[in-house]
Design a protein around this motif. Structure first.
Motif, short mmCIF file in Angstrom:
data_model
loop_
_atom_site.label_atom_id
_atom_site.label_comp_id
_atom_site.label_asym_id
_atom_site.label_seq_id
_atom_site.Cartn_x
_atom_site.Cartn_y
_atom_site.Cartn_z
N CYS A 273 0.82 -1.21 0.00
CA CYS A 273 0.00 0.00 0.00
C CYS A 273 0.85 1.26 0.00
N GLY A 274 2.13 1.11 0.20
CA GLY A 274 3.01 2.27 0.20
C GLY A 274 4.46 1.84 0.22
N TYR A 275 5.34 2.81 -0.02
CA TYR A 275 6.78 2.50 -0.11
C TYR A 275 7.55 3.72 0.36
N VAL A 276 8.41 3.52 1.36
CA VAL A 276 9.24 4.59 1.89
C VAL A 276 10.71 4.17 1.80
N ALA A 277 11.54 5.01 1.22
CA ALA A 277 12.98 4.74 1.14
C ALA A 277 13.62 4.99 2.50
N LYS A 278 14.56 4.13 2.87
CA LYS A 278 15.18 4.26 4.19
C LYS A 278 16.03 5.52 4.32
N ARG A 279 16.37 6.15 3.21
CA ARG A 279 17.15 7.39 3.29
C ARG A 279 16.29 8.61 3.58
N GLU A 280 14.98 8.41 3.65
CA GLU A 280 14.09 9.52 4.01
C GLU A 280 14.20 9.81 5.52
N THR A 281 13.70 10.94 5.94
CA THR A 281 13.67 11.27 7.36
C THR A 281 12.61 10.44 8.08
N SER A 282 12.73 10.35 9.39
CA SER A 282 11.73 9.60 10.16
C SER A 282 10.35 10.25 10.06
N ALA A 283 10.33 11.57 9.85
CA ALA A 283 9.04 12.26 9.70
C ALA A 283 8.30 11.77 8.46
N VAL A 284 9.04 11.50 7.39
CA VAL A 284 8.43 10.97 6.17
C VAL A 284 7.86 9.58 6.43
N LEU A 285 8.60 8.76 7.17
CA LEU A 285 8.10 7.43 7.50
C LEU A 285 6.81 7.51 8.30
N VAL A 286 6.78 8.38 9.29
CA VAL A 286 5.58 8.54 10.11
C VAL A 286 4.40 8.98 9.25
N GLU A 287 4.66 9.89 8.32
CA GLU A 287 3.61 10.34 7.41
C GLU A 287 3.07 9.17 6.59
#
Length: 214
Positions: A103-117
């Motif tokens: 349902c979604g994909y977050v790159a690990k190089r993003e900030t933790s705020a992006v992950l929470v979003e």
């Protein structure tokens, strides 16, 4: 098991690095989520996921020698939304994860705020792609690749595939090529995408067929 008042949803973590799981747990608890379970491989996930009553699973795509893509179908069969959290940012891997039902994909190089979003959006029933993932997809339009076409592999990927056919393990391959075990695992993920194969078992069988003596 870590406990916390349930304000934001129950999250199950699938990642083969304990330190990563610990860091994610601390960050998610700060945001009011409950980390209801964790696993480092497919077997441990399947044993723990049902009792966990998870609302969402946060899944890495490299779990020891296993391909995290295989977990997506396992989780979707249980109606558990999957948010991929991976070091792999290439468009082919992203598309394959989404095709499998992520349902979604977050790159690990993003900030933790992006992950929470991303977690919040997927919990709300929305699809989420992090900025780096969107950029990768926009920069690489989909192209058809014939199934099992070894010519699509790079020279290094071909070397790894040949060594895999000889029964060498990750440590042996990494030592022979002068790279880390994690790098070998990353190559596996890319090869699986290029060859349209489902997991390491299928890759080993393919490698053996491809390089068997005439």
């Amino acid at each position: 098991m870590t406990t916390h008042p349930e304000k934001g949803g129950r999250i199950f973590l699938a990642d083969d690095h304990p330190a990563v799981r610990e860091g994610l747990t601390l960050r998610l608890l700060q945001e009011g989520f409950v980390v209801c379970g964790e696993a480092e491989n497919r077997a441990s996930l399947l044993a723990a996921i049902d009792p966990s009553r998870a609302d969402i699973a946060l899944v890495d795509l490299t779990l020891c020698e296993e391909n995290g893509l295989d977990l997506i179908a396992d989780l979707r069969a249980r109606d558990i939304p999957v948010l991929v959290y991976s070091m792999h940012e290439d468009a082919d891997t992203v598309r394959l994860a989404l095709d499998r039902g992520a349902c979604g994909y977050v790159a690990k190089r993003e900030t933790s705020a992006v992950l929470v979003e991303g977690v919040r959006d997927v919990l709300a029933g929305q699809r989420y792609l992090s900025p780096r993932v969107v950029a990768a997809l926009e920069a690489s339009p989909p192209q058809a690749t014939p199934i099992g076409q070894t010519g699509a592999l790079s020279e290094r990927e071909g070397q790894i595939l040949k060594r895999l056919s000889l029964g060498e393990g990750n440590i042996e391959i990494a030592s022979a090529l002068g790279v880390s075990v994690r790098t070998v695992e990353s190559y596996y993920a890319r090869i699986l995408v290029k060859l349209h194969l489902d997991g390491m078992k299928a890759l080993r069988k393919y490698a053996i067929r491809q390089f068997k003596p005439d």
